[in-house]
Enzyme design. Structure first.
Site, PDB file in Angstrom:
ATOM      1  N   HIS A   1      59.249 -63.229  42.191  1.00  0.00           N
ATOM      2  CA  HIS A   1      59.311 -61.598  42.464  1.00  0.00           C
ATOM      3  C   HIS A   1      58.264 -61.624  43.826  1.00  0.00           C
ATOM      4  O   HIS A   1      57.738 -62.235  44.285  1.00  0.00           O
ATOM      5  CB  HIS A   1      58.518 -61.435  41.028  1.00  0.00           C
TER       6      HIS A   1
ATOM      7  N   CYS B   1      56.930 -56.447  36.305  1.00  0.00           N
ATOM      8  CA  CYS B   1      57.692 -57.204  37.876  1.00  0.00           C
ATOM      9  C   CYS B   1      58.627 -58.961  37.192  1.00  0.00           C
ATOM     10  O   CYS B   1      59.394 -59.452  37.685  1.00  0.00           O
ATOM     11  CB  CYS B   1      56.935 -57.657  38.478  1.00  0.00           C
TER      12      CYS B   1
ATOM     13  N   ASN C   1      57.910 -54.205  47.163  1.00  0.00           N
ATOM     14  CA  ASN C   1      57.557 -55.202  45.493  1.00  0.00           C
ATOM     15  C   ASN C   1      58.609 -53.975  45.257  1.00  0.00           C
ATOM     16  O   ASN C   1      58.503 -53.019  45.449  1.00  0.00           O
ATOM     17  CB  ASN C   1      56.266 -55.253  45.468  1.00  0.00           C
TER      18      ASN C   1
HETATM   19  N1  COA Z   1      46.257 -49.983  55.409  1.00  0.00           N
HETATM   20  C1  COA Z   1      45.076 -50.251  56.756  1.00  0.00           C
HETATM   21  N2  COA Z   1      43.770 -50.036  56.131  1.00  0.00           N
HETATM   22  C2  COA Z   1      43.757 -51.082  54.232  1.00  0.00           C
HETATM   23  C3  COA Z   1      44.528 -50.392  53.458  1.00  0.00           C
HETATM   24  C4  COA Z   1      46.264 -50.665  54.718  1.00  0.00           C
HETATM   25  N3  COA Z   1      46.696 -49.007  53.879  1.00  0.00           N
HETATM   26  N4  COA Z   1      44.382 -50.251  52.548  1.00  0.00           N
HETATM   27  C5  COA Z   1      43.427 -51.271  52.495  1.00  0.00           C
HETATM   28  N5  COA Z   1      42.495 -50.778  53.376  1.00  0.00           N
HETATM   29  C6  COA Z   1      41.572 -51.659  53.612  1.00  0.00           C
HETATM   30  C7  COA Z   1      40.645 -51.174  52.980  1.00  0.00           C
HETATM   31  O1  COA Z   1      40.267 -50.019  53.205  1.00  0.00           O
HETATM   32  C8  COA Z   1      39.851 -52.192  53.034  1.00  0.00           C
HETATM   33  O2  COA Z   1      38.734 -51.887  54.116  1.00  0.00           O
HETATM   34  P1  COA Z   1      37.193 -51.971  54.504  1.00  0.00           P
HETATM   35  O3  COA Z   1      37.196 -53.149  54.918  1.00  0.00           O
HETATM   36  O4  COA Z   1      36.493 -50.949  55.463  1.00  0.00           O
HETATM   37  O5  COA Z   1      36.570 -51.186  52.534  1.00  0.00           O
HETATM   38  C9  COA Z   1      40.025 -53.402  53.837  1.00  0.00           C
HETATM   39  O6  COA Z   1      41.580 -53.115  54.481  1.00  0.00           O
HETATM   40  C10 COA Z   1      40.816 -54.507  53.486  1.00  0.00           C
HETATM   41  O7  COA Z   1      40.773 -54.470  51.658  1.00  0.00           O
HETATM   42  P2  COA Z   1      41.368 -55.630  50.276  1.00  0.00           P
HETATM   43  O8  COA Z   1      41.534 -54.962  49.793  1.00  0.00           O
HETATM   44  O9  COA Z   1      39.941 -55.913  50.203  1.00  0.00           O
HETATM   45  O10 COA Z   1      42.126 -56.382  51.555  1.00  0.00           O
HETATM   46  P3  COA Z   1      42.894 -57.488  50.529  1.00  0.00           P
HETATM   47  O11 COA Z   1      42.803 -58.493  51.990  1.00  0.00           O
HETATM   48  O12 COA Z   1      42.916 -57.480  49.260  1.00  0.00           O
HETATM   49  O13 COA Z   1      44.636 -56.830  50.803  1.00  0.00           O
HETATM   50  C11 COA Z   1      46.239 -56.367  49.169  1.00  0.00           C
HETATM   51  C12 COA Z   1      44.443 -55.732  49.325  1.00  0.00           C
HETATM   52  C13 COA Z   1      46.415 -55.499  47.810  1.00  0.00           C
HETATM   53  C14 COA Z   1      47.144 -56.158  50.330  1.00  0.00           C
HETATM   54  C15 COA Z   1      45.945 -57.658  48.251  1.00  0.00           C
HETATM   55  O14 COA Z   1      44.768 -58.393  48.060  1.00  0.00           O
HETATM   56  C16 COA Z   1      47.227 -58.659  47.687  1.00  0.00           C
HETATM   57  O15 COA Z   1      48.118 -58.606  48.245  1.00  0.00           O
HETATM   58  N6  COA Z   1      47.994 -58.797  46.611  1.00  0.00           N
HETATM   59  C17 COA Z   1      47.927 -58.641  45.573  1.00  0.00           C
HETATM   60  C18 COA Z   1      48.550 -57.222  45.561  1.00  0.00           C
HETATM   61  C19 COA Z   1      50.562 -57.588  45.209  1.00  0.00           C
HETATM   62  O16 COA Z   1      50.647 -58.085  44.697  1.00  0.00           O
HETATM   63  N7  COA Z   1      50.760 -56.487  43.601  1.00  0.00           N
HETATM   64  C20 COA Z   1      51.709 -56.378  42.819  1.00  0.00           C
HETATM   65  C21 COA Z   1      51.754 -57.908  41.701  1.00  0.00           C
HETATM   66  S1  COA Z   1      53.175 -58.268  40.994  1.00  0.00           S
END
Ligand code: COA
Length: 322
Positions: free
Chosen positions: A249, A113, A279
């Site tokens: 980004h 990215c 993204n």
């Molecule tokens: N829809 C619904 N529920 C979902 C889901 C989806 N698409 N994806 C995950 N979940 C659920 C998980 O299973 C989890 O459930 P549980 O609590 O019952 O186990 C819950 O949502 C929370 O998951 P978690 O991974 O803790 O969520 P989060 O609050 O950390 O959010 C991201 C996840 C990926 C959105 C977040 O970590 C993020 O934005 N990270 C940065 C990613 C990024 O920008 N990457 C690219 C960089 S270049």
């Protein structure tokens, strides 16, 4: 002489896929996706005719038209991508062929990215050294082919697309840039290449898909990007409030908002298109730049900060004058 952007272009696949549509093919919902990322929809390739190459070429043609330069006037083509159609030849050489940019030295850059930013910095270094005078820089991804569509925590985040700029060696343009890498953190965002199955290696490994530890990536971005932008502005002796726009980004709106808060800057200085593009990795910054340029939001002399971050780990920022 530094790199001055004289034209922009972008191309998104025809098909837009909403969160609501995704919720019909996997266990997710619009509320979860929007509240955690700000994404409403993303464009995804939906035919064999839409490829990394086709998106890149369309974006490049638009940027060339905007710049007024012809393909044969381009000295250098850099394509930033992790989702090229071929391992070899490079996407850049394929774009060169399609455009008829026969004079252009062409190669790809893989910095995930941060790729567009690293490519822009590379072009700027060539210009400062006096080696080349014109360049086409493209960020392009069809990440939808390397995403694990059974992993709802990553597949809802990404989109396909391409953005391009034409840069010219000039007195104005790039003012300062910074970039960094930390391979020790690389395992939080990975996608393995094909496994060796030569006659001497036995493997039954399946093709690998994108893996991401979302929370670690989030922490990395909200710590590293503000530090990088602050160092960049210090290096340039520029006040943060004098910058018209910070084009980050477009990974996640919560990351962008958090960075704006840490820098104590109004969110209006941080345009975003993550709501309709998702993204798009190396493509996100040039797509956003093209959008705000075409919307007439940039005036000559405006200061702009571009900042990318992602797998590697890699990060970087550039300060330039429009
Ligand atoms: N829809 C619904 N529920 C979902 C889901 C989806 N698409 N994806 C995950 N979940 C659920 C998980 O299973 C989890 O459930 P549980 O609590 O019952 O186990 C819950 O949502 C929370 O998951 P978690 O991974 O803790 O969520 P989060 O609050 O950390 O959010 C991201 C996840 C990926 C959105 C977040 O970590 C993020 O934005 N990270 C940065 C990613 C990024 O920008 N990457 C690219 C960089 S270049």
């Amino acid at each position: 002489m530094r790199a001055k952007i004289i034209g922009t272009g972008s191309c998104l696949p025809d098909r837009s896929v909403t969160n609501d549509y995704l919720s019909t093919i996997m266990d997710t919902n619009d509320q979860w996706i929007q509240s955690r990322t700000g994404i409403r929809e993303r464009h995804l390739v939906s035919s064999q005719q839409e490829t990394t190459l086709s998106l890149a070429v369309n974006a490049a043609k638009a940027a060339l038209t905007d710049s007024g330069l012809l393909p044969e006037q381009i000295d250098l083509i850099l394509v930033a991508t992790v989702s090229s159609d071929y391992i070899t030849p490079s996407a850049a050489c394929m774009v060169q062929k399609e455009l008829g940019a026969h004079r252009a030295v062409s190669f790809d850059i893989n910095a995930a990215c941060s790729g567009f930013l690293f490519a822009l910095n590379t072009v700027d270094a060539y210009f400062q050294a006096g080696i080349y005078q014109t360049a086409l820089i493209i960020g392009v991804e069809t990440l939808s082919k390397i995403i694990d569509w059974s992993d709802r925590s990553t597949c809802v985040l990404f989109g396909d697309g391409a953005g391009a700029v034409v840069a010219k060696a000039s007195e104005g343009g790039m003012i300062a840039s910074l970039q960094g890498s930390d391979g020790t953190g690389g395992d939080i965002l990975t996608c393995k290449n094909r496994t060796n199955n030569n006659p001497f290696v036995s493997t039954d490994a399946n093709p690998d898909y994108l893996y991401m530890n979302g929370q670690e990536v989030f922490k990395f971005a909200v710590k590293k990007v503000p530090e990088c932008i602050q160092s960049l502005l210090e290096q340039a002796g520029e006040d943060a409030s004098h910058v018209t726009y910070y084009l980050l980004h477009q990974a996640n709106y919560r990351i962008i908002a958090s960075i704006a808060r840490k820098l104590k800057l109004p969110i209006e200085k941080f345009p975003s298109n993550v709501d309709h593009c998702g993204n798009t990795s190396a493509a996100s910054i040039p797509i956003l730049l093209d959008e705000i340029h075409k919307e007439g939001k940039l005036s000559e002399g405006d200061l702009i900060v571009l900042s990318g971050f992602g797998a590697g780990l890699t990060w970087g920022a550039a300060l330039l004058q429009w």
